[in-house]
Structures are given as structure tokens and as C-alpha cells.
Design an enzyme around this catalytic site. Structure first.
Site, PDB file in Angstrom:
ATOM      1  N   ASP A 158      59.125  -1.344 -31.621  1.00  0.00           N
ATOM      2  CA  ASP A 158      59.155  -0.111 -30.841  1.00  0.00           C
ATOM      3  C   ASP A 158      60.413   0.007 -29.982  1.00  0.00           C
ATOM      4  O   ASP A 158      60.460   0.810 -29.051  1.00  0.00           O
ATOM      5  CB  ASP A 158      57.905  -0.004 -29.960  1.00  0.00           C
ATOM      6  CG  ASP A 158      57.591   1.441 -29.573  1.00  0.00           C
ATOM      7  OD1 ASP A 158      57.939   2.348 -30.350  1.00  0.00           O
ATOM      8  OD2 ASP A 158      57.017   1.656 -28.494  1.00  0.00           O
ATOM      9  N   ASP A 198      56.722   3.310 -37.469  1.00  0.00           N
ATOM     10  CA  ASP A 198      57.873   3.691 -36.634  1.00  0.00           C
ATOM     11  C   ASP A 198      59.111   2.823 -36.849  1.00  0.00           C
ATOM     12  O   ASP A 198      60.179   3.123 -36.307  1.00  0.00           O
ATOM     13  CB  ASP A 198      57.524   3.666 -35.133  1.00  0.00           C
ATOM     14  CG  ASP A 198      56.511   4.726 -34.734  1.00  0.00           C
ATOM     15  OD1 ASP A 198      56.244   5.626 -35.545  1.00  0.00           O
ATOM     16  OD2 ASP A 198      55.978   4.635 -33.618  1.00  0.00           O
ATOM     17  N   ASP A 339      48.195   5.633 -26.329  1.00  0.00           N
ATOM     18  CA  ASP A 339      49.575   5.594 -26.808  1.00  0.00           C
ATOM     19  C   ASP A 339      50.495   4.906 -25.805  1.00  0.00           C
ATOM     20  O   ASP A 339      51.619   4.541 -26.156  1.00  0.00           O
ATOM     21  CB  ASP A 339      50.096   7.009 -27.062  1.00  0.00           C
ATOM     22  CG  ASP A 339      49.357   7.703 -28.190  1.00  0.00           C
ATOM     23  OD1 ASP A 339      49.039   7.036 -29.185  1.00  0.00           O
ATOM     24  OD2 ASP A 339      49.091   8.916 -28.068  1.00  0.00           O
TER      25      ASP A 339
END
Length: 365
Positions: A158, A198, A339
């Protein structure tokens, strides 16, 4: 006495016009040649090999046949595929008697829905990830269902954002190898593996595209196996452009992946994601896709907020839709997990009771 000539002696062996040589003189009898006997251990070795080799050959032949049958009969996920609802989910763990009734109802409802299980090194570290796979596979087997897992632990995960963390290079290789070995050991269970959501779409912003591709290629190599369908990150319809995303995925298209995932942890409409998946597939030689519909029941927020936006709803259940490109839809992001610390939510991945209540309004209570 006159001695018979040698010619006369030879003549006595001519019979009916052909020559017959005289019999060779008998050789004096000698001792019989001695035969060497094999030692006892040699006989035992021969007998054992005579038994073991055919058995080993038979076992090898059976293994080849079974592997061939599994490869030929393996079917990718599609409309109607039943996925397991893991009893290890955070929703299942959140069902406690001392919670408010609406929170219990929301957690029970979400725990019963077929959803992907997220393997992270924080929750399932080295030494525990393999046994977790075996337990999940046993659940899937008992339910006559497919297993869906998300592998989420690569270095620099991330890019330092809300879900930052992951492993170093060496530990990541060990971890993914352990997961892959466990997956290959349960060949009778259909397995869907989503690799590092991601990771590709964030790579341009993180400035580590080449490094990320190398990491992902290694992970994919560890995770592939019989009846295991691997999908990599495909971003979503409201993020990178199709050409950019196709260029990233294309660097992994030769690794044996089934395809890519879209809309993971996002809220875009199913229609928009199907159109986006088709555009990507056209540029990627027909790769297939999975679409996350876990939280897109109300569509995307108008301001493009992605972190716990209010007013969202769960989407259509896993296995509802599909076509020649999109294998099917799947709940990839578990509804009810935050999230990140935004819009009232706790840290990323933590169970958020009020968020679960909001997502299931009109359904669970």
C-alpha cells in the site's frame, strides 16, 4: 608288416561320397568348475527391488493419470460457482452475545455470505499461513464449495498508506511458498487466488514498478497449481486509464495467471466494471476477470471518496453475474472491515460494527 599309407587311413572315413571327420579323442575328465553363489544380502536386495520397483512405477503412473484428469476437468469459476463463507472471517468472530441486536444481525448476515479470506502476515504469519489454508480448504470441501483467498503481504504494501506493512523480500518468498505448497496439497478443492490488490495500480505513484513486477512474478510462481486460478490487480474503472493498466498487467500475462480483478475494496457499479474489464481484456489477449461487488450496491459516491464513504450498501452475492470475459463477480473485500481511520472508521482491516450495520441496512435488520 607293410604300414598303411595315411591316404588309406583317411579313405576309411569317406562314406557315400562325403567326408566325415574322425571323432575327437576323449579328453581326460577333470574337476567340475566351481559355481559362485550370490551372498544372501544380494538375494534379499534383488527380491526387494523386484517388489518395490513395480509398485513405484504403478504409483507414478496413477499419479500421472490423476494429475492429467484434474488438469482436464478443472473448471474456472463462473456464474453459479459457490464459494465458501469462512468461519474464520472477522464477521463470524464479531458475533457475540453482548453486542447490540443490530450489530449481531449485521455480523451474522455478513458471516453467512461467500467471501474471500484475506491472508496477511500480520494475522497469518509464516508457519501459520499454510495450516490456515488447510483449514479453509476443509471447510470448502465440506460445503462442496470453492475457496477464494487474497494474498496481501508484499514488501512496501500500500506504499505506506492506511494498509501499510507487509514482509521483507526473503520473508515474502518464504510466506508465499508456504501458501502455495498448502494450496497444491488440496488438489480436490477449486481455489481462486487474488494476488496483492492495488499492487499494480499503485506502482506508478510509488515509483517501484520494476521492483513490484519482480515481486509479483515470484509470488505467482509460488502460488500456481492444479485447479488454482490466479488473478492479479486490475485497479478499477475510475482509477488508471485502460492503456496504463493494461501495460502493467501485460508484464505478468506470461506467468500463467487466469486474469485480473477489478473494483477490489471499491464501490463502482457492476456495469461500469464489466465494461472496464472488457476493455482491458481486449488489450491483454483475452485475459479473464473477477469483479468485486461486495460494497457496490449503491454505486460509487459522487466525490470519488474511497475510504469508508457513507451511504454505501452491499452488492450482489458472489457468483451472480459473468460473461465471456468476466468469469463471475465475487465478494473480495469483506464488508464490515474498515478501509482505514477515516469517516469514523478504525484502522484498515479492523472490524467496524457500525460500518457493518450501515452496509446491511434493509437486508439484515
Amino acid at each position: 608288416m607293410k604300414k598303411r599309407s595315411r591316404a588309406d587311413e583317411a579313405r576309411q572315413y569317406v562314406v557315400a561320397g562325403r567326408y566325415e571327420a574322425p571323432e575327437a579323442p576323449a579328453r581326460p575328465a577333470g574337476p567340475a568348475p566351481r559355481r559362485r553363489r550370490l551372498p544372501r544380502w544380494a538375494w534379499i536386495t534383488i527380491i526387494v527391488l523386484a517388489i518395490v520397483i513395480p509398485i513405484a512405477a504403478l504409483a507414478f503412473a496413477i499419479s500421472l493419470v490423476l494429475n492429467g484428469v484434474q488438469m482436464l476437468t478443472a473448471r474456472a469459476p463462473g456464474v453459479g460457482t459457490v464459494f465458501v463463507a469462512p468461519d474464520e472471517s472477522k464477521a463470524a468472530r464479531a458475533v457475540t452475545a453482548d453486542s447490540p441486536a443490530e450489530e449481531i444481525a449485521a455480523a451474522e448476515y455478513l458471516a453467512s455470505q461467500p467471501t474471500a479470506y484475506w491472508l496477511t502476515p500480520e494475522q497469518d504469519p509464516i508457519g501459520e499461513a499454510g495450516p490456515r489454508i488447510l483449514h479453509l480448504a476443509a471447510e470448502a470441501r465440506d460445503a462442496d464449495a470453492a475457496l477464494a483467498v487474497v494474498v496481501y503481504g508484499l514488501p512496501g504494501r500500500d506504499c505506506g498508506n492506511h494498509s501499510a506493512g507487509g514482509l521483507d523480500e526473503a520473508s515474502y518468498e518464504t510466506w508465499t511458498t508456504e501458501i502455495g505448497s498448502a494450496l497444491r496439497s488440496v488438489r480436490d478443492v477449486k481455489k481462486v487466488v487474488i494476488v496483492e490488490p492495488d499492487s499494480l495500480a499503485l506502482a506508478p505513484d510509488c515509483g517501484n514498478e520494476a521492483e513490484r513486477i519482480t515481486q509479483l512474478r515470484g509470488a505467482i510462481g509460488h502460488l500456481t497449481g492444479t485447479d488454482t486460478w490466479v488473478y492479479v490487480d486490475g485497479g478499477h474503472s475510475n482509477w488508471l486509464g485502460v492503456e496504463t493498466m493494461a501495460g502493467l498487467i501485460g508484464q505478468l500475462s506470461d506467468t500463467g495467471i487466469r486474469g485480473f480483478t477489478t473494483n477490489v475494496s471499491n464501490f463502482n457499479s457492476t456495469y461500469d466494471e464489466f465494461a472496464y474489464a472488457h476493455s482491458l481484456s481486449q488489450r491483454l489477449g483475452g485475459l479473464h476477470a473477477l469483479v468485486d461487488t461486495s460494497r457496490n450496491g449503491a454505486g460509487a459516491p459522487g466525490d470519488s471518496e474511497w475510504c469508508n464513504p457513507p451511504g454505501r450498501l452491499i452488492g450482489d452475492p458472489s457468483g451472480t453475474y459473468g460473461d465471456d470475459v468476466v468469469d463471475t463477480n465475487l465478494w473480495i473485500k469483506p464488508p464490515g472491515e474498515s478501509d482505514g481511520p477515516c469517516n469514523g472508521g478504525p484502522d484498515a482491516g479492523v472490524w467496524w460494527p457500525q460500518g457493518a450495520v450501515d452496509l446491511t441496512r434493509g437486508v439484515a435488520h
